[in-house]
Design a protein around this motif. Structure first.
Motif, PDB file in Angstrom:
ATOM      1  N   ILE A  41     -15.766   5.191   9.933  1.00 49.86           N
ATOM      2  CA  ILE A  41     -14.930   4.741   8.799  1.00 49.86           C
ATOM      3  C   ILE A  41     -13.718   5.531   8.778  1.00 49.86           C
ATOM      4  O   ILE A  41     -14.083   6.933   8.220  1.00 49.86           O
ATOM      5  N   ASN A  63      -7.412   4.692   6.399  1.00 52.91           N
ATOM      6  CA  ASN A  63      -7.137   3.025   6.444  1.00 52.91           C
ATOM      7  C   ASN A  63      -8.221   2.247   5.574  1.00 52.91           C
ATOM      8  O   ASN A  63      -7.808   1.294   5.080  1.00 52.91           O
ATOM      9  N   CYS A  64      -9.292   2.910   5.041  1.00 60.83           N
ATOM     10  CA  CYS A  64     -10.301   2.417   4.004  1.00 60.83           C
ATOM     11  C   CYS A  64      -9.302   2.475   2.708  1.00 60.83           C
ATOM     12  O   CYS A  64      -9.063   3.288   2.253  1.00 60.83           O
ATOM     13  N   THR A  65      -9.122   1.216   2.245  1.00 57.81           N
ATOM     14  CA  THR A  65      -8.101   1.269   0.974  1.00 57.81           C
ATOM     15  C   THR A  65      -8.979   0.493  -0.160  1.00 57.81           C
ATOM     16  O   THR A  65      -8.573   0.052  -1.207  1.00 57.81           O
ATOM     17  N   GLY A  66     -10.428   0.527   0.088  1.00 51.47           N
ATOM     18  CA  GLY A  66     -11.347   0.058  -1.106  1.00 51.47           C
ATOM     19  C   GLY A  66     -11.376  -1.599  -1.511  1.00 51.47           C
ATOM     20  O   GLY A  66     -11.545  -1.746  -2.391  1.00 51.47           O
ATOM     21  N   CYS A 122     -16.930  -4.595   3.216  1.00 49.36           N
ATOM     22  CA  CYS A 122     -17.954  -4.224   4.505  1.00 49.36           C
ATOM     23  C   CYS A 122     -19.341  -4.241   3.621  1.00 49.36           C
ATOM     24  O   CYS A 122     -20.225  -4.595   4.365  1.00 49.36           O
ATOM     25  N   LEU A 152     -20.517   1.505  -1.375  1.00 43.85           N
ATOM     26  CA  LEU A 152     -19.380   1.947  -1.765  1.00 43.85           C
ATOM     27  C   LEU A 152     -19.415   2.956  -3.038  1.00 43.85           C
ATOM     28  O   LEU A 152     -20.450   3.017  -3.626  1.00 43.85           O
ATOM     29  N   GLY A 205     -14.858   1.376  -5.115  1.00 47.40           N
ATOM     30  CA  GLY A 205     -14.865   0.270  -4.371  1.00 47.40           C
ATOM     31  C   GLY A 205     -14.519   0.756  -2.889  1.00 47.40           C
ATOM     32  O   GLY A 205     -14.358   0.138  -1.884  1.00 47.40           O
ATOM     33  N   TYR A 206     -14.457   2.158  -2.759  1.00 47.27           N
ATOM     34  CA  TYR A 206     -14.207   2.801  -1.561  1.00 47.27           C
ATOM     35  C   TYR A 206     -15.531   2.990  -0.735  1.00 47.27           C
ATOM     36  O   TYR A 206     -16.493   3.355  -1.261  1.00 47.27           O
ATOM     37  N   ASN A 207     -15.574   2.823   0.720  1.00 49.35           N
ATOM     38  CA  ASN A 207     -16.447   3.232   1.451  1.00 49.35           C
ATOM     39  C   ASN A 207     -16.976   4.702   1.482  1.00 49.35           C
ATOM     40  O   ASN A 207     -16.265   5.622   1.572  1.00 49.35           O
ATOM     41  N   CYS A 235     -13.744  -6.329   7.330  1.00 49.86           N
ATOM     42  CA  CYS A 235     -12.739  -5.118   6.903  1.00 49.86           C
ATOM     43  C   CYS A 235     -11.320  -5.340   7.309  1.00 49.86           C
ATOM     44  O   CYS A 235     -10.710  -5.437   8.091  1.00 49.86           O
ATOM     45  N   PRO A 236     -10.393  -5.745   6.160  1.00 45.86           N
ATOM     46  CA  PRO A 236      -9.029  -6.286   6.535  1.00 45.86           C
ATOM     47  C   PRO A 236      -8.062  -5.105   7.021  1.00 45.86           C
ATOM     48  O   PRO A 236      -6.936  -5.440   7.475  1.00 45.86           O
ATOM     49  N   GLU A 237      -8.497  -3.949   6.850  1.00 45.79           N
ATOM     50  CA  GLU A 237      -7.715  -2.764   7.155  1.00 45.79           C
ATOM     51  C   GLU A 237      -7.972  -2.303   8.678  1.00 45.79           C
ATOM     52  O   GLU A 237      -7.656  -1.209   9.175  1.00 45.79           O
ATOM     53  N   ALA A 239     -10.710  -0.591   9.436  1.00 44.22           N
ATOM     54  CA  ALA A 239     -10.964   0.813   9.013  1.00 44.22           C
ATOM     55  C   ALA A 239     -12.304   1.329   9.813  1.00 44.22           C
ATOM     56  O   ALA A 239     -12.616   2.343   9.884  1.00 44.22           O
TER      57      ALA A 239
HETATM   58  S1  SF4 Z   1     -13.867  -3.260   3.922  1.00 43.38           S
HETATM   59 FE1  SF4 Z   1     -12.664  -1.664   4.892  1.00 43.38          FE
HETATM   60  S2  SF4 Z   1     -11.314  -1.060   3.381  1.00 43.38           S
HETATM   61 FE2  SF4 Z   1     -12.890  -1.982   2.414  1.00 43.38          FE
HETATM   62  S3  SF4 Z   1     -14.238  -0.344   1.443  1.00 43.38           S
HETATM   63 FE3  SF4 Z   1     -14.969  -1.429   3.528  1.00 43.38          FE
HETATM   64  S4  SF4 Z   1     -14.234  -0.041   5.197  1.00 43.38           S
HETATM   65 FE4  SF4 Z   1     -13.070   0.468   3.224  1.00 43.38          FE
END
Ligand code: SF4
Length: 66
Positions: A5, A9-12, A16, A26, A30-32, A56-58, A60
């Motif tokens: 992860i 890039n993980c922006t919460g 996921c 989380l 709300g972040y991983n 995951c839209p980012e 990540a």
């Molecule tokens: S979906 Fe992606 S951006 Fe959102 S919490 Fe999970 S890893 Fe992070």
């Protein structure tokens, strides 16, 4: 199967964990919680882990090639 992860890039978005709650967790924002590190996908959770990864839209989450 291992997944990474990405910290930056993980922006919460939290998607996921919605799709793969037994793989991704989380924090209160709300972040991983495992952002910035690798996780071992539990046996039998590979399919849902891939769903979570793709959600995951980012982008990540990536698979760690062994
Ligand atoms: S979906 Fe992606 S951006 Fe959102 S919490 Fe999970 S890893 Fe992070």
């Amino acid at each position: 199967m291992r997944m990474k992860i990405d910290d930056e890039n993980c922006t919460g978005h939290g998607r996921c964990a919605k799709y793969a709650p037994n793989v991704f967790r989380l924090d209160d924002d709300g972040y991983n919680v495992d952002r910035g590190s690798e996780i071992e996908v539990p046996a039998g959770e590979e399919k849902t882990a891939l769903l979570g990864m793709k959600s995951c839209p980012e982008r990540a989450i990536t698979i760690v090639e062994e």
